[in-house]
Design an enzyme around this catalytic site. Structure first.
Site, PDB file in Angstrom:
ATOM      1  N   ASP A 179      31.205  48.734  56.301  1.00 35.78           N
ATOM      2  CA  ASP A 179      31.625  47.335  56.612  1.00 35.78           C
ATOM      3  C   ASP A 179      32.215  47.219  58.123  1.00 35.78           C
ATOM      4  O   ASP A 179      32.222  48.266  58.604  1.00 35.78           O
ATOM      5  CB  ASP A 179      33.068  47.285  55.574  1.00 35.78           C
ATOM      6  CG  ASP A 179      32.609  47.305  54.230  1.00 35.78           C
ATOM      7  OD1 ASP A 179      31.442  46.930  53.936  1.00 35.78           O
ATOM      8  OD2 ASP A 179      33.678  47.288  53.281  1.00 35.78           O
ATOM      9  N   ASP A 223      34.989  46.287  59.503  1.00 37.83           N
ATOM     10  CA  ASP A 223      36.112  46.464  59.684  1.00 37.83           C
ATOM     11  C   ASP A 223      36.629  47.722  59.563  1.00 37.83           C
ATOM     12  O   ASP A 223      37.974  47.996  59.659  1.00 37.83           O
ATOM     13  CB  ASP A 223      37.039  45.318  58.843  1.00 37.83           C
ATOM     14  CG  ASP A 223      36.648  45.271  57.342  1.00 37.83           C
ATOM     15  OD1 ASP A 223      36.017  46.180  57.084  1.00 37.83           O
ATOM     16  OD2 ASP A 223      37.269  44.528  56.841  1.00 37.83           O
ATOM     17  N   TRP A 256      33.135  38.806  46.229  1.00 38.69           N
ATOM     18  CA  TRP A 256      33.770  40.151  46.512  1.00 38.69           C
ATOM     19  C   TRP A 256      33.867  41.089  45.135  1.00 38.69           C
ATOM     20  O   TRP A 256      33.850  40.452  44.196  1.00 38.69           O
ATOM     21  CB  TRP A 256      35.128  39.909  47.035  1.00 38.69           C
ATOM     22  CG  TRP A 256      35.838  41.086  47.230  1.00 38.69           C
ATOM     23  CD1 TRP A 256      35.903  41.813  48.528  1.00 38.69           C
ATOM     24  CD2 TRP A 256      36.614  41.969  46.580  1.00 38.69           C
ATOM     25  NE1 TRP A 256      36.573  42.994  48.298  1.00 38.69           N
ATOM     26  CE2 TRP A 256      36.961  43.279  47.109  1.00 38.69           C
ATOM     27  CE3 TRP A 256      36.967  41.779  45.276  1.00 38.69           C
ATOM     28  CZ2 TRP A 256      37.880  44.112  46.525  1.00 38.69           C
ATOM     29  CZ3 TRP A 256      37.759  42.755  44.561  1.00 38.69           C
ATOM     30  CH2 TRP A 256      38.349  44.096  45.402  1.00 38.69           C
ATOM     31  N   GLU A 287      29.969  45.411  43.612  1.00 40.75           N
ATOM     32  CA  GLU A 287      28.650  45.911  44.097  1.00 40.75           C
ATOM     33  C   GLU A 287      28.733  47.504  44.218  1.00 40.75           C
ATOM     34  O   GLU A 287      27.619  48.334  44.171  1.00 40.75           O
ATOM     35  CB  GLU A 287      27.973  45.075  45.175  1.00 40.75           C
ATOM     36  CG  GLU A 287      28.633  45.482  46.769  1.00 40.75           C
ATOM     37  CD  GLU A 287      29.948  45.243  46.895  1.00 40.75           C
ATOM     38  OE1 GLU A 287      30.611  44.672  46.054  1.00 40.75           O
ATOM     39  OE2 GLU A 287      30.543  45.925  47.819  1.00 40.75           O
ATOM     40  N   ASP A 288      29.672  48.004  45.036  1.00 42.25           N
ATOM     41  CA  ASP A 288      30.022  49.411  45.317  1.00 42.25           C
ATOM     42  C   ASP A 288      29.869  50.235  43.880  1.00 42.25           C
ATOM     43  O   ASP A 288      29.662  51.558  43.988  1.00 42.25           O
ATOM     44  CB  ASP A 288      31.011  49.573  46.475  1.00 42.25           C
ATOM     45  CG  ASP A 288      32.513  48.819  45.765  1.00 42.25           C
ATOM     46  OD1 ASP A 288      32.388  48.189  44.836  1.00 42.25           O
ATOM     47  OD2 ASP A 288      33.460  49.179  46.509  1.00 42.25           O
ATOM     48  N   MET A 330      41.387  50.190  58.766  1.00 40.09           N
ATOM     49  CA  MET A 330      40.771  48.814  58.521  1.00 40.09           C
ATOM     50  C   MET A 330      41.465  47.710  59.256  1.00 40.09           C
ATOM     51  O   MET A 330      42.751  47.546  59.290  1.00 40.09           O
ATOM     52  CB  MET A 330      40.867  48.323  56.976  1.00 40.09           C
ATOM     53  CG  MET A 330      39.823  47.486  56.441  1.00 40.09           C
ATOM     54  SD  MET A 330      40.217  46.887  54.753  1.00 40.09           S
ATOM     55  CE  MET A 330      40.956  45.346  55.067  1.00 40.09           C
ATOM     56  N   HIS A 338      42.728  41.592  58.015  1.00 38.40           N
ATOM     57  CA  HIS A 338      42.252  40.023  58.078  1.00 38.40           C
ATOM     58  C   HIS A 338      42.320  39.526  56.831  1.00 38.40           C
ATOM     59  O   HIS A 338      42.709  39.894  55.680  1.00 38.40           O
ATOM     60  CB  HIS A 338      40.995  40.014  58.365  1.00 38.40           C
ATOM     61  CG  HIS A 338      40.085  40.993  57.359  1.00 38.40           C
ATOM     62  ND1 HIS A 338      39.322  40.261  55.970  1.00 38.40           N
ATOM     63  CD2 HIS A 338      39.600  42.131  57.232  1.00 38.40           C
ATOM     64  CE1 HIS A 338      38.783  41.059  55.454  1.00 38.40           C
ATOM     65  NE2 HIS A 338      38.935  42.391  56.009  1.00 38.40           N
ATOM     66  N   ARG A 346      41.153  36.971  53.645  1.00 33.35           N
ATOM     67  CA  ARG A 346      40.160  36.886  52.704  1.00 33.35           C
ATOM     68  C   ARG A 346      39.061  35.649  53.404  1.00 33.35           C
ATOM     69  O   ARG A 346      39.457  34.809  53.743  1.00 33.35           O
ATOM     70  CB  ARG A 346      40.195  36.437  51.284  1.00 33.35           C
ATOM     71  CG  ARG A 346      38.891  36.978  50.450  1.00 33.35           C
ATOM     72  CD  ARG A 346      39.307  36.663  49.081  1.00 33.35           C
ATOM     73  NE  ARG A 346      40.024  37.729  48.398  1.00 33.35           N
ATOM     74  CZ  ARG A 346      39.667  38.876  48.199  1.00 33.35           C
ATOM     75  NH1 ARG A 346      38.329  39.455  48.296  1.00 33.35           N
ATOM     76  NH2 ARG A 346      40.521  39.843  47.705  1.00 33.35           N
TER      77      ARG A 346
HETATM   78  C1  BGC Z   1      36.044  46.591  43.117  1.00 34.88           C
HETATM   79  C2  BGC Z   1      35.218  47.224  44.270  1.00 34.88           C
HETATM   80  C3  BGC Z   1      36.174  47.532  45.444  1.00 34.88           C
HETATM   81  C4  BGC Z   1      37.422  48.270  44.979  1.00 34.88           C
HETATM   82  C5  BGC Z   1      38.582  48.624  46.038  1.00 34.88           C
HETATM   83  C6  BGC Z   1      37.221  47.385  42.808  1.00 34.88           C
HETATM   84  O1  BGC Z   1      37.838  46.811  41.726  1.00 34.88           O
HETATM   85  O2  BGC Z   1      35.257  46.499  42.116  1.00 34.88           O
HETATM   86  O3  BGC Z   1      34.318  46.607  44.700  1.00 34.88           O
HETATM   87  O4  BGC Z   1      35.764  48.178  46.460  1.00 34.88           O
HETATM   88  O5  BGC Z   1      37.967  47.751  43.975  1.00 34.88           O
HETATM   89  O6  BGC Z   1      39.062  47.351  46.651  1.00 34.88           O
END
Ligand code: BGC
Length: 360
Positions: A211, A213, A273, A276-277, A303, A306, A308
């Site tokens: 990312d 930031d 948002w 995906e991770d 971080m 900022h 959203r």
């Molecule tokens: C989200 C992730 C995010 C994590 C931390 C989770 O609920 O699905 O994408 O990185 O929270 O913020």
């Protein structure tokens, strides 16, 4: 009887005085101890404020004026200054770079200009490419940053990361993947684009996904790949310097090219948002891989605060999608990626690729 009393009082007074003197002494010793320790820490911070390029020349990271200092062991062999690394019989770089300095101070209140960052990193080539001159890097690393309208953050990223990556003796390139238009942001799809575009440039064997930031607070957190996929941003200030949950794989991560391909890259269908991770984590777990991480101390990072972003609202479909990663991952990924490249700019500190990735 009457004469005994003053002597008792005198003894008591005497002992109390002694106790006070001992306590004063203790107090002074503790104060001196912590004062001396704080001097040490301040000294270490002052040193960390100096950037070393890989030749070891120490210079101001931001001011652009470079203080000349004797080159360290790496160049002591008397190599010609501008002889290119390729074609020379260079020894492999050591597993642990001797240029690392450890904990770093990261401050977002300082003014940063791209000009100054460029001057402070003269060995970084067009497109944000670098390889050490003093040894052959152990890995070729493409650093991919998903991006949209975060120029101020990118300046800080370049300001902090270029000196760190050079000290880590990596052969690297920086790829900023800029999502064109106003549609909902799609981080994972931009990362897939970064993979494809970086591979067109060079035979990278490792991908770092970061990312824009997030800034590491310790240069021993190496931006390279490991035998298992790596999660690098393990203790973020935003989460009180701890992992928010065990499976967390957001922020900064790295994967060897074959690890990335074995999970069919990343999902293209997470718009907005979140999630995906977690999907990427599920992909890795379903292929029997585990996550490697640096220690909480080395993995500290900051971080940049900022608001959203517009068009990056939490994705309400994420929970449902994460629950079905195993069924969707073979169909949705790098093999099914489609996008349109609108431009490629080879800038002094990074390669900027602007893409149309469509909409949800
Ligand atoms: C989200 C992730 C995010 C994590 C931390 C989770 O609920 O699905 O994408 O990185 O929270 O913020």
């Amino acid at each position: 009887m009457a004469s005994a009393e003053p002597s008792v009082n005198f003894n008591l007074l005497h002992r109390t005085c002694k106790l006070v003197v001992v306590l004063c002494f203790l107090h002074i010793s503790v104060t001196v101890f912590f004062y001396v320790r704080s001097l040490d820490i301040r000294f270490a911070f002052a040193q960390n404020q100096q950037s070393r390029d890989a030749t070891g020349t120490v210079g101001s990271t931001i001011g652009g004026t470079r203080a000349a200092e004797p080159p360290p062991e790496a160049e002591a062999g008397g190599e010609a200054e501008d002889e290119p690394a390729a074609g020379r019989n260079l020894k492999k770089c050591p597993q642990t770079s001797p240029l690392l300095v450890g904990p770093l101070r990261v401050d977002f209140n300082i003014p940063v200009s791209l000009d100054a960052v460029e001057k402070a990193n003269p060995r970084v080539g067009p497109g944000g490419r670098y390889k050490p001159k003093e040894c052959q890097a152990l890995q070729k690393v493409a650093i991919v940053i998903p991006f949209r309208e975060r120029d101020q953050h990118l300046k800080f990223w370049l300001f902090y990361l270029h000196p760190i990556l050079q000290r880590q003796q990596l052969d690297y390139g920086v790829y900023v993947i800029n999502q064109d238009g106003e549609e909902t942001f799609n981080r994972a799809k931009l990362l897939n684009v970064g993979y494809v575009e970086a591979m067109k440039d060079y035979d990278y064997d490792c991908l770092v996904f970061s990312d824009v930031d997030l800034i590491p607070m310790d240069d021993r957190n190496i931006y390279k790949c490991f035998s298992q996929p790596r999660h690098l941003s393990v203790s973020m200030d935003k989460f009180g310097f701890r992992l928010p949950y065990k499976q967390y794989f957001g922020g900064v991560s790295s994967m060897m090219k074959d690890q990335y391909l074995s999970i069919n890259g990343f999902p293209n269908d997470y718009w907005g948002w979140g999630g995906e991770d977690d999907d990427i984590y599920n992909r890795l777990a379903s292929k029997g891989m585990s996550i490697s991480r640096p220690s909480g101390e080395v993995g500290k990072c900051r971080m940049i605060r900022h608001e959203r972003d517009k068009q990056n609202e939490p994705n309400p479909q994420r929970f449902d999608r994460i629950a079905h990663t195993r069924e969707t991952m073979s169909k949705d990924g790098i093999k099914s990626l489609s996008y349109k490249r609108l431009s490629k700019e080879t800038l002094p500190l990074y390669t900027k690729i602007t893409v149309d990735i469509g909409k949800p």
